[in-house]
Design an enzyme around this catalytic site. Structure first.
Site, PDB file in Angstrom:
ATOM      1  N   HIS A  92      29.459  18.296  -2.723  1.00 26.56           N
ATOM      2  CA  HIS A  92      29.004  16.905  -2.817  1.00 26.56           C
ATOM      3  C   HIS A  92      30.131  15.957  -2.400  1.00 26.56           C
ATOM      4  O   HIS A  92      29.893  14.924  -1.766  1.00 26.56           O
ATOM      5  CB  HIS A  92      28.561  16.577  -4.244  1.00 26.56           C
ATOM      6  CG  HIS A  92      27.127  16.891  -4.526  1.00 26.56           C
ATOM      7  ND1 HIS A  92      26.086  16.445  -3.738  1.00 26.56           N
ATOM      8  CD2 HIS A  92      26.546  17.608  -5.525  1.00 26.56           C
ATOM      9  CE1 HIS A  92      24.932  16.862  -4.233  1.00 26.56           C
ATOM     10  NE2 HIS A  92      25.182  17.572  -5.322  1.00 26.56           N
ATOM     11  N   GLU A 130      29.157  21.523  -6.368  1.00 28.11           N
ATOM     12  CA  GLU A 130      29.686  20.214  -6.779  1.00 28.11           C
ATOM     13  C   GLU A 130      30.805  19.741  -5.860  1.00 28.11           C
ATOM     14  O   GLU A 130      30.856  18.577  -5.465  1.00 28.11           O
ATOM     15  CB  GLU A 130      30.167  20.277  -8.229  1.00 28.11           C
ATOM     16  CG  GLU A 130      29.098  20.630  -9.239  1.00 28.11           C
ATOM     17  CD  GLU A 130      27.821  19.826  -9.087  1.00 28.11           C
ATOM     18  OE1 GLU A 130      27.883  18.679  -8.617  1.00 28.11           O
ATOM     19  OE2 GLU A 130      26.758  20.361  -9.431  1.00 28.11           O
ATOM     20  N   HIS A 159      16.303  16.963  -5.695  1.00 29.98           N
ATOM     21  CA  HIS A 159      16.541  18.375  -5.961  1.00 29.98           C
ATOM     22  C   HIS A 159      15.390  19.239  -5.459  1.00 29.98           C
ATOM     23  O   HIS A 159      15.542  20.444  -5.282  1.00 29.98           O
ATOM     24  CB  HIS A 159      16.748  18.613  -7.458  1.00 29.98           C
ATOM     25  CG  HIS A 159      17.994  17.989  -7.985  1.00 29.98           C
ATOM     26  ND1 HIS A 159      18.010  16.713  -8.503  1.00 29.98           N
ATOM     27  CD2 HIS A 159      19.261  18.449  -8.082  1.00 29.98           C
ATOM     28  CE1 HIS A 159      19.245  16.413  -8.886  1.00 29.98           C
ATOM     29  NE2 HIS A 159      20.020  17.448  -8.647  1.00 29.98           N
TER      30      HIS A 159
END
Length: 718
Positions: free
Chosen positions: A366, A363, A448
């Site tokens: 990102h 995360e 994904h």
């Protein structure tokens, strides 16, 4: 980076100390020496030094825009500056048009230490031109269209706060005025999922859409980093989970606030002693320990490996929220609020918080992508975005060297999913959904799953082929072309990826562009003729992206094991060309830029893929070619193809041209004067080349003013 993103004519704009230096010629960032460059080649910078470098780039932005040939309504906004160990710098800009944000308008300018430009990468080549900035649709109309077209959420709606914003959408060759809308509803990220939908401001037709929460989702059991050291801050009467050593990162207890407003009930974690959590979900602190540890290790990895200080390289920590919503089996980063969120899991995984080390690092990565290349979260660029987070999530796991969670190339393996992992990089397709090899439809697959191509490349580049046990888990580096080779090591592979991401990739980079970017990065770090660069090309070829470079040890290409180099033959169906209708993507063709496409902004003559040449409205050249073509030795051989020409030019003077060449000789020329409403079949006599092996080339040239688009499809030689 790819050649289309280098300026087609002489480009220059020095951003050092406010000077401007002009250099003739087309180039990319200068290749490095054969000596490996540490830290992906970048200097460490203080927040003040970085800020001053960005301000300098901002002061030079008008001059830079003029030198790049941008229009009078365009403005450049300096976003970041990276400086190499040798003093070279890479300046990243965003672009506006008439005060409107330009999606796909970002670019990077590369300069030597003395301020001489050495190359550039543009998400959209050349100047932006749209008919006007007054839309036919109202914002309310656009919101209604966005709700209608939203695919990723149910019960879609838009709100006044997150309504529709006017933008210029420049992801295709022809920029268009558009609205960007935020749609909410029920989706993969939960009952308050958010999706961006971009619609044409004239017709309301959908142009793009993607989820805003760049998330990790899955089912399974278990997440716990065990007994670890974390950074806290002492206050009057106790301690808080504020990590001053990592930019003041604070972990909050969201207290089950809804995803739509995770700060609603949020409170800081505090206690009188400096001992946190119990290692079980009975303590709300346990998930916070996991998050704090994971974010700190991610910060340290980027700092120690690449001299990067935090997500935005500005020394600031991003807040994190644990215990978000109820029954949320998800974690995500949101660049709008510069923060990260972690759910508590659901009954599907025993209500275990989604706070594993590789998830936390995924995360935070990102955010690094958002601060650098800003890869669009749709199509192939979206797959690259997800792959980047998997790559660095994995690297942080290796870096942390936690005995309870040893490094491996499995993603989410600590979540005890039914298959034992969420994704695996050595064999992405093993999960039944992810792509291990590039296909022409990769851009239409969920990001994904299309991330598997990038993940597979990285594993092969790092570890090579063959069976291995890594972190106590079985890995098997199989390839899509049956090749075998060794890897360059995970640290070198990560350095190549980070340099490519931060220096050469832009928001619209696809897998072909990522190959070019990583090859340039490998040249910068290890040398143009290095084994590292060669093996990077082998890894890309092994996942179906491009072909391997010549082996620097022999100077000749290395064939696949036990496979002799074939003589030219006529493919089945009587067409001497391979993939003449482009339905296998770029296979068989060499292109100077992203010419072969399935973009919905134009149409194919047949199928969904075609070649889109020119259409910039500024000085540009492009080339599409195929070598080793066997012209038939009998009959009257000919080249046939379907051509559609659309232009902004008028009259019969040939300003923009498309030439058909064989072995360098021009056999036919088409121009803006051949404009047509649809595709028209064209024929070129090849009798002079009967029985010969030739190179076929389509060469496009466009002048400074007004655009002409040449669409080519269904090419055949027979």
């Amino acid at each position: 980076m790819n050649p289309k993103n280098a300026l087609a004519a002489a480009v220059a704009a020095a951003l050092a100390l406010g000077t401007v230096t002009v250099v003739a010629g087309q180039s990319t960032a200068a290749a490095g020496t054969s000596v490996a460059q540490p830290g992906a080649g970048f200097r460490a910078m203080t927040a003040d030094a970085r800020g001053e470098a960005i301000r300098t780039a901002g002061r030079n932005a008008p001059a830079t825009a003029r030198e790049l040939g941008l229009g009078p309504d365009e403005r450049l906004v300096a976003k970041d500056v990276l400086i190499d160990a040798d003093g070279s710098r890479h300046v990243r800009y965003d672009r506006t048009y008439g005060g409107l944000p330009v999606i796909g308008g970002d670019l990077v300018v590369h300069l030597s230490e003395n301020g001489t430009i050495t190359g550039s990468d543009l998400a959209h080549q050349g100047a932006i031109r749209v008919a006007g900035t007054t839309p036919k649709l109202t914002a309310a109309d656009a919101s209604a269209a966005a709700v209608k077209h939203a695919r990723h959420v149910k019960k879609a709606k838009t709100g006044s706060k997150d309504g529709s914003t006017l933008v210029v959408y420049a992801v295709g060759k022809f920029p268009v005025l558009a609205y960007r809308s935020t749609v909410t509803g029920e989706g993969e990220a939960g009952p308050a999922s958010r999706q961006t939908v971009i619609v044409d401001a004239t017709s309301g037709a959908p142009l793009d859409q993607y989820e805003l929460h760049q998330n990790v989702t899955g089912t399974g059991n278990g997440v716990n980093v065990g007994q670890v050291s974390i950074e806290t801050t002492q206050t009057t009467g106790g301690y808080t989970l504020t990590d001053a050593a990592h930019g003041g990162t604070i972990v909050y207890d969201s207290y089950n606030s809804p995803q739509s407003n995770p700060k609603q009930n949020a409170r800081t974690f505090s206690r009188t002693t400096n001992s946190w959590g119990t290692g079980t979900t009975s303590s709300r602190e346990s998930a916070a320990v996991d998050a704090s540890y994971g974010l700190a290790k991610t910060w340290d990895y980027f700092k120690d490996s690449f001299n990067r200080s935090g997500i935005r390289n500005d020394g600031r920590g991003a807040p994190a929220y644990v215990h978000v919503d109820t029954g949320l089996l998800n974690a995500f980063y949101d660049d709008d609020c510069f923060c990260m969120f972690f759910g508590d899991g659901s009954s599907q995984n025993g209500n275990t918080p989604v706070t594993t080390l590789d998830v936390a690092a995924h995360e935070m990565s990102h955010g690094v992508t958002a601060a650098t290349a800003g890869l669009n979260y749709s199509g192939e660029s979206g797959g690259l975005n997800e792959a980047t987070s998997d790559i660095f999530g994995t690297m942080v796991e290796f870096y942390a060297a936690n005995a309870g969670d040893p490094g491996d190339y499995y993603i989410g393996e600590k979540l005890n999913m039914s298959g034992g992992y969420m994704r695996r990089m050595d064999n992405p397709a093993a999960d039944g959904n992810s792509l291990s090899c590039w296909t022409s439809g990769a851009g239409s697959v969920d990001v994904h799953y299309s991330s598997g191509i990038g993940n597979h490349f990285f594993y092969l580049a790092a570890e090579g082929t063959g069976a291995k046990t890594i972190g106590g888990r079985s890995h098997n580096g199989t390839t899509c072309n049956n090749d075998t080779f060794s890897g360059i090591g995970k640290d070198k592979a990560a350095a190549v990826w980070y340099r490519a991401l931060s220096t050469y990739m832009t928001s619209t980079t696809n897998y072909a562009g990522a190959r070019t970017a990583t090859l340039q990065a490998a040249a910068d770090l290890y040398g143009t003729g290095s084994q590292e660069r060669y093996l990077v090309s082998k890894a890309w070829a092994a996942v179906g992206v491009g072909t391997a470079l010549p082996d620097p040890g022999t100077g000749t290409p290395t064939p696949s094991p036990s496979t002799p180099t074939p003589s030219p033959t006529t493919p089945p169906g009587g067409n001497a060309l391979a993939n003449g209708s482009f339905e296998q993507g770029t296979g068989g063709w060499t292109q100077s830029a992203d010419i072969i496409t399935n973009s919905a902004l134009q149409t194919a003559r047949d199928g969904s893929w075609y070649a889109w040449m020119m259409g910039y409205g500024t000085d540009a050249v492009e080339s599409l070619s195929q070598s080793n073509v066997a012209v038939p030795s009998t009959g009257t051989p000919k080249l046939t193809f379907w051509l559609k020409v659309s232009t902004q030019e008028s009259g019969l003077i040939a300003y923009d041209t498309l030439k058909v060449k064989v072995n360098g000789s021009t056999l036919a020329t088409y121009s803006n004067a051949h404009a047509s409403a649809g595709y028209a079949q064209r024929t070129v006599d090849l009798s002079a080349y009967k029985g010969q092996t030739v190179k076929l080339e389509f060469a496009g040239t466009e002048d400074t003013y007004l655009s002409t688009v040449f669409l080519v499809d269904q090419i055949a030689i027979g």
